[in-house]
Motif scaffolding. Structure first.
Motif, PDB file in Angstrom:
ATOM      1  N   GLN A   1      15.733  -0.785  -1.127  1.00  0.00           N
ATOM      2  CA  GLN A   1      15.656  -0.018  -1.765  1.00  0.00           C
ATOM      3  C   GLN A   1      15.608   0.114  -2.867  1.00  0.00           C
ATOM      4  O   GLN A   1      14.792   0.639  -3.751  1.00  0.00           O
TER       5      GLN A   1
ATOM      6  N   GLU B   1      11.764  -0.690  -2.606  1.00  0.00           N
ATOM      7  CA  GLU B   1      10.704   0.860  -2.824  1.00  0.00           C
ATOM      8  C   GLU B   1      10.697   1.566  -3.809  1.00  0.00           C
ATOM      9  O   GLU B   1       9.642   1.871  -4.553  1.00  0.00           O
TER      10      GLU B   1
ATOM     11  N   ARG C   1       7.624  -0.137  -5.323  1.00  0.00           N
ATOM     12  CA  ARG C   1       7.329   0.518  -5.554  1.00  0.00           C
ATOM     13  C   ARG C   1       6.431   1.549  -5.759  1.00  0.00           C
ATOM     14  O   ARG C   1       5.586   1.644  -6.132  1.00  0.00           O
ATOM     15  N   TYR C   2       6.884   2.417  -5.693  1.00  0.00           N
ATOM     16  CA  TYR C   2       6.252   3.188  -6.177  1.00  0.00           C
ATOM     17  C   TYR C   2       6.733   3.568  -7.694  1.00  0.00           C
ATOM     18  O   TYR C   2       5.542   4.281  -8.149  1.00  0.00           O
TER      19      TYR C   2
ATOM     20  N   ARG D   1       5.069  -3.016   0.417  1.00  0.00           N
ATOM     21  CA  ARG D   1       6.686  -4.038   0.282  1.00  0.00           C
ATOM     22  C   ARG D   1       6.246  -5.058  -0.386  1.00  0.00           C
ATOM     23  O   ARG D   1       7.217  -5.553  -1.037  1.00  0.00           O
TER      24      ARG D   1
END
Length: 144
Positions: free
Chosen positions: A18, A21, A24-25, A32
């Motif tokens: 998480q 992620e 990554r955002y 990833r």
């Protein structure tokens, strides 16, 4: 005067996946794997800058895989300024300072949220100038 030390929190509800992620955002990374490479590089670099209770408390806030990367580094005797941190990271990663600054901001935005405002205040009080901006905060200085 520095705030009183807050006790370390238990492991967060956020898993390492998480966290990746979120990075990554934040960084708009295409994969990833890229987010993981950047996360490990920035956490390792931060691990070379932070020591003491703040280091222990931040490790307690991170997912265990991230905490291992962070704590695997021995703190430098003379921490780098924020800009020095970015330049050192750029050299180690083989990227431009602009890319290293982007990567640092993406990871430290997530790390700052995991740490919370109290611990982040303590971390910034320990580090030399220039780190507040890397964590997405204004760099406040006292008037002379």
């Amino acid at each position: 005067m520095l705030p009183l030390r807050e006790p370390a929190t238990a492991r967060p509800g956020m898993t390492f996946q998480q966290m990746l992620e979120r990075v990554r955002y934040e960084g708009a990374y295409p994969t990833r794997e890229r987010a993981e490479d950047v996360t490990c590089a920035v956490l390792g670099a931060l691990g070379r800058q932070l020591s003491g209770d703040e280091r222990v408390d931040l490790a307690a806030c991170l997912p265990s895989e991230a905490a291992l990367v962070f704590t695997s580094q021995i703190p430098d005797l003379q921490p780098l300024t924020g800009w020095g941190f970015v330049k050192d990271l750029a050299t180690r990663m083989g990227v431009t300072p602009a890319v290293a600054r982007w990567d640092t901001g993406a990871v430290l935005a997530v790390v700052g949220r995991l740490a919370g405002p109290g611990l982040l205040d303590r971390i910034l009080a320990q580090l030399p100038s220039g780190y507040a901006l890397l964590f997405g905060r204004a760099e406040l200085t006292q008037a002379a």
